[in-house]
Design a protein around this motif. Sequence first.
Motif: not given
Length: 193
Positions: A95-108
């Motif tokens: 669930l924490d992946d929904l708070l901070r998605d680091d798969r992009y150059l800028s955080m989603q």
Amino acid sequence: MAHPTANGKTPRNNVNGKRLMAKAAERERGFTYIAVLLAVAISGALLATGSVVWSQQAQRERERELLLIGKEFRRAIGLYYERTPGAVKRYPEKLDDLLRDDRYLSMQRYLRRIYRDPITGKTEWGLVQASTGGIMGVYSLSNDRPVKTGGFDETDKELDGKTRYSDWHYIYTAALPIGAQPSRSPTSLNKQR
């Protein structure tokens, strides 16, 4: 008090009158006592009824909040899945992946925080595991019975007839490409955040 006559005796009718008045006053006090007891009993019954109504109203409010939070989780999981870079889509691992998605150059961010379950009062959720891995949905860990068991809107039709909050699953199911076969059904984990 009765006044004595010339011979020093108190007239009987005066004494009898006072006794009658005393008995009448005692009867009145008895009726007043019964009336007070009756009023207390009626008040207690009304308070108990009001308490049940208030409790049920509070439960309905928590259910409405659970429905909104469940939809937020479903939406966030869907955004995470649909925005997966590349051709192969993935569900979040936690669930924490929904708070901070680091798969992009800028955080989603798809959620601001992991919401508290309004039924249990905790931020722990049951997780629905996708057959391909990752989390495709959440549900409350409460086994309490809901007040609402039908009349859900179109996005929550699958909740109709469910008898426990833990049966209220908020699952994001990706649209299948034309001609694709659905994978096996999702499995529920009793895993928590």
